[in-house]
Design a protein around this motif. Structure first.
Motif, PDB file in Angstrom:
ATOM      1  N   PRO A   1      24.396 -46.096  28.762  1.00  0.00           N
ATOM      2  CA  PRO A   1      23.043 -46.409  29.244  1.00  0.00           C
ATOM      3  C   PRO A   1      22.613 -45.572  30.440  1.00  0.00           C
ATOM      4  O   PRO A   1      21.441 -45.169  30.524  1.00  0.00           O
ATOM      5  N   ASP A   2      23.506 -45.306  31.389  1.00  0.00           N
ATOM      6  CA  ASP A   2      23.113 -44.518  32.556  1.00  0.00           C
ATOM      7  C   ASP A   2      22.749 -43.089  32.167  1.00  0.00           C
ATOM      8  O   ASP A   2      21.790 -42.502  32.695  1.00  0.00           O
ATOM      9  N   ILE A   3      23.499 -42.530  31.206  1.00  0.00           N
ATOM     10  CA  ILE A   3      23.169 -41.188  30.726  1.00  0.00           C
ATOM     11  C   ILE A   3      21.855 -41.220  29.958  1.00  0.00           C
ATOM     12  O   ILE A   3      21.040 -40.290  30.056  1.00  0.00           O
ATOM     13  N   LEU A   4      21.627 -42.276  29.222  1.00  0.00           N
ATOM     14  CA  LEU A   4      20.374 -42.409  28.476  1.00  0.00           C
ATOM     15  C   LEU A   4      19.176 -42.396  29.415  1.00  0.00           C
ATOM     16  O   LEU A   4      18.191 -41.682  29.180  1.00  0.00           O
ATOM     17  N   VAL A   5      19.250 -43.155  30.493  1.00  0.00           N
ATOM     18  CA  VAL A   5      18.125 -43.216  31.438  1.00  0.00           C
ATOM     19  C   VAL A   5      17.883 -41.849  32.062  1.00  0.00           C
ATOM     20  O   VAL A   5      16.729 -41.399  32.178  1.00  0.00           O
ATOM     21  N   ARG A   6      18.952 -41.157  32.443  1.00  0.00           N
ATOM     22  CA  ARG A   6      18.789 -39.817  33.038  1.00  0.00           C
ATOM     23  C   ARG A   6      18.214 -38.837  32.021  1.00  0.00           C
ATOM     24  O   ARG A   6      17.396 -37.975  32.373  1.00  0.00           O
ATOM     25  N   THR A   7      18.634 -38.965  30.765  1.00  0.00           N
ATOM     26  CA  THR A   7      18.121 -38.063  29.725  1.00  0.00           C
ATOM     27  C   THR A   7      16.641 -38.308  29.485  1.00  0.00           C
ATOM     28  O   THR A   7      15.855 -37.363  29.341  1.00  0.00           O
ATOM     29  N   VAL A   8      16.251 -39.573  29.436  1.00  0.00           N
ATOM     30  CA  VAL A   8      14.831 -39.900  29.262  1.00  0.00           C
ATOM     31  C   VAL A   8      14.018 -39.373  30.436  1.00  0.00           C
ATOM     32  O   VAL A   8      12.930 -38.788  30.249  1.00  0.00           O
ATOM     33  N   GLU A   9      14.512 -39.560  31.642  1.00  0.00           N
ATOM     34  CA  GLU A   9      13.799 -39.056  32.824  1.00  0.00           C
ATOM     35  C   GLU A   9      13.626 -37.541  32.741  1.00  0.00           C
ATOM     36  O   GLU A   9      12.541 -37.008  33.035  1.00  0.00           O
ATOM     37  N   PHE A  10      14.679 -36.841  32.339  1.00  0.00           N
ATOM     38  CA  PHE A  10      14.605 -35.385  32.200  1.00  0.00           C
ATOM     39  C   PHE A  10      13.530 -34.990  31.192  1.00  0.00           C
ATOM     40  O   PHE A  10      12.702 -34.101  31.450  1.00  0.00           O
ATOM     41  N   LEU A  11      13.502 -35.656  30.047  1.00  0.00           N
ATOM     42  CA  LEU A  11      12.535 -35.294  29.015  1.00  0.00           C
ATOM     43  C   LEU A  11      11.106 -35.659  29.411  1.00  0.00           C
ATOM     44  O   LEU A  11      10.156 -34.957  29.038  1.00  0.00           O
ATOM     45  N   LEU A  12      10.942 -36.731  30.178  1.00  0.00           N
ATOM     46  CA  LEU A  12       9.603 -37.071  30.665  1.00  0.00           C
ATOM     47  C   LEU A  12       9.096 -36.018  31.648  1.00  0.00           C
ATOM     48  O   LEU A  12       7.893 -35.728  31.691  1.00  0.00           O
ATOM     49  N   ARG A  13       9.999 -35.450  32.417  1.00  0.00           N
ATOM     50  CA  ARG A  13       9.615 -34.427  33.393  1.00  0.00           C
ATOM     51  C   ARG A  13       9.453 -33.048  32.761  1.00  0.00           C
ATOM     52  O   ARG A  13       8.847 -32.153  33.368  1.00  0.00           O
ATOM     53  N   GLU A  14      10.028 -32.872  31.562  1.00  0.00           N
ATOM     54  CA  GLU A  14      10.029 -31.547  30.933  1.00  0.00           C
ATOM     55  C   GLU A  14       9.371 -31.606  29.556  1.00  0.00           C
ATOM     56  O   GLU A  14      10.045 -31.628  28.527  1.00  0.00           O
ATOM     57  N   PRO A  15       8.041 -31.630  29.506  1.00  0.00           N
ATOM     58  CA  PRO A  15       7.357 -31.696  28.196  1.00  0.00           C
ATOM     59  C   PRO A  15       7.671 -30.499  27.305  1.00  0.00           C
ATOM     60  O   PRO A  15       7.650 -30.621  26.074  1.00  0.00           O
ATOM     61  N   GLU A  16       7.978 -29.355  27.900  1.00  0.00           N
ATOM     62  CA  GLU A  16       8.313 -28.189  27.093  1.00  0.00           C
ATOM     63  C   GLU A  16       9.612 -28.415  26.328  1.00  0.00           C
ATOM     64  O   GLU A  16       9.742 -27.995  25.170  1.00  0.00           O
TER      65      GLU A  16
END
Length: 404
Positions: free
Chosen positions: A349-364
């Motif tokens: 779950p902690d990796i999931l949250v960080r991955t989602v945050e990364f993708l929200l910040r990086e639309p490209e």
């Protein structure tokens, strides 16, 4: 009389089944998850679109008591000791041939009754368990063409039998792998894609329109919509995961499918008022158009790696973060998508949250994942499978050529 538990709710009456040519029997099972049954419903609709007036029958073969035991053991293993299921899956190359006759034995009576009752010209399986029983009847001269639609990006020995006329697989590469592993003729593997509902084959203009309409209906502006699937089996701790995602300060909305898990749906409904982000909990959805619209409205999918869910996401080009896949079939699906760089994997779950945050910040980065996903998508898979089976049936009806 046919065991009532050996028939899906969608099954049509025998009168209807005999009223159209050719007669099509789609076989699946009511095991945990909806993927196999969704594939059967998708294929039924594909046959109806290709041959107006056709009435495919959707049936199951496991007796009720065997189905209950199977689901209880399977569900307990997945929740308490998923590694055990994974280990069993990894040894199936040599255990499968021993187990197939044992597993298929309880369903043979129902299989014989189905064939006697509906007299099908075409039998198409979307679940591995009934394959061996129908193949045995094919060996003994049953007059139907027999196809198997493999609903994952890989296979196991229960899906395979030398008396199957055609195997429908995700793509050519998967077909070659399965053919080599189980020593079957490669030409029997047809790279159609995994069967999803024909509504997914809509054109780009209709997709854009439906996306805008669904987002407007939800009251969503420009913020990303995250889809969270996989709650039906209770394998995720959805409330904890949603609270963790809600701590992110970035703007987004969250739409959650809870499937038949009504307790989870009620829990999420009460949770909505305590969150900073919008939460849309949905229960079990039967309308494929509504399911398609939800995919179109989404910008990112968090899910297990079920074959049907993944195939639907690929068909619409939806970026995916895969979380806690079931060992065995879903871990192989995950490996394939990672190999093709069409998804990201978050084991905790902690990796999931960080991955989602990364993708929200990086639309490209989301766009890159979407393009790779779209390149693997096969939105017309069900139509291609149905068309191929109809061709095999037509060929089987031609009189044999005799030498002068």
């Amino acid at each position: 009389m046919l065991d009532p538990q050996a028939r899906e709710a969608e099954t049509l009456s025998s009168t209807e089944a005999h009223s159209s040519e050719p007669r099509v029997l789609l076989v699946t099972e009511r095991t945990l998850g909806e993927g196999h049954r969704s594939a059967a419903r998708a294929l039924a609709e594909a046959f109806r679109r290709l041959v107006p007036g056709l009435s495919p029958v959707i049936a199951t073969t496991l007796p009720a008591h065997v189905e209950w035991v199977f689901n209880a053991v399977y569900g307990h293993t997945l929740t308490k000791n998923p590694a055990l299921w994974g280990a069993a899956y990894e040894t199936e190359l040599w255990t499968g041939p021993l187990m197939k006759p044992i597993v298929s034995n309880p369903m043979r009576r129902n299989v014989r009754r189905l064939v006697a009752r509906y007299k099908p010209h075409i039998v198409l399986a979307t679940h591995a368990l009934p394959v061996h029983a129908f193949a045995r009847m094919r060996k003994r001269g049953a007059p139907y063409v027999f196809g198997v639609a493999i609903t994952d990006f890989g296979g196991n020995s229960f899906w395979t039998d030398k008396y199957v006329d055609a195997f429908f697989v995700a793509n050519e590469e998967i077909g070659r792998r399965i053919a080599a592993r189980y020593r079957l003729p490669e030409e029997r593997f047809v790279p159609t894609g995994i069967p999803i509902h024909p509504v997914f084959a809509a054109g780009e203009e209709e997709r854009r329109r439906r996306r805008e309409e669904k987002r407007r209906a939800l009251g969503i502006g420009e913020e990303p919509l995250i889809l969270l699937f996989g709650g039906g089996e209770g394998l995720f701790d959805f409330p904890s995961l949603i609270h963790a995602l809600d701590k992110l300060t970035l703007p987004f909305s969250l739409l959650v499918l809870t499937g038949r898990n009504t307790f989870l749906w009620e829990t999420l409904r009460t949770l909505r008022g305590s969150l900073r982000h919008k939460l849309f909990p949905y229960g079990f959805l039967e309308d494929p158009q509504e399911i398609f619209d939800i995919y179109l409205a989404g910008d990112l999918l968090i899910s297990k790696a079920g074959g049907l869910t993944v195939s639907e996401a690929l068909a619409v080009g939806l970026p995916m973060v895969l979380h806690r896949p079931i060992p065995g079939q879903e871990s192989r699906n995950t490996d394939y998508l990672l190999e093709k760089e069409a998804a990201l994997y978050a084991p905790r779950p902690d990796i999931l949250v960080r991955t989602v945050e990364f993708l929200l910040r990086e639309p490209e980065r989301r766009r890159e994942l979407a393009e790779r996903a779209r390149s693997l998508g096969r939105p017309d898979a069900a139509l291609r499978i149905a068309r191929h089976m109809l061709t095999l049936y037509a060929q089987s009806r031609k009189p044999a050529q005799t030498s002068p």
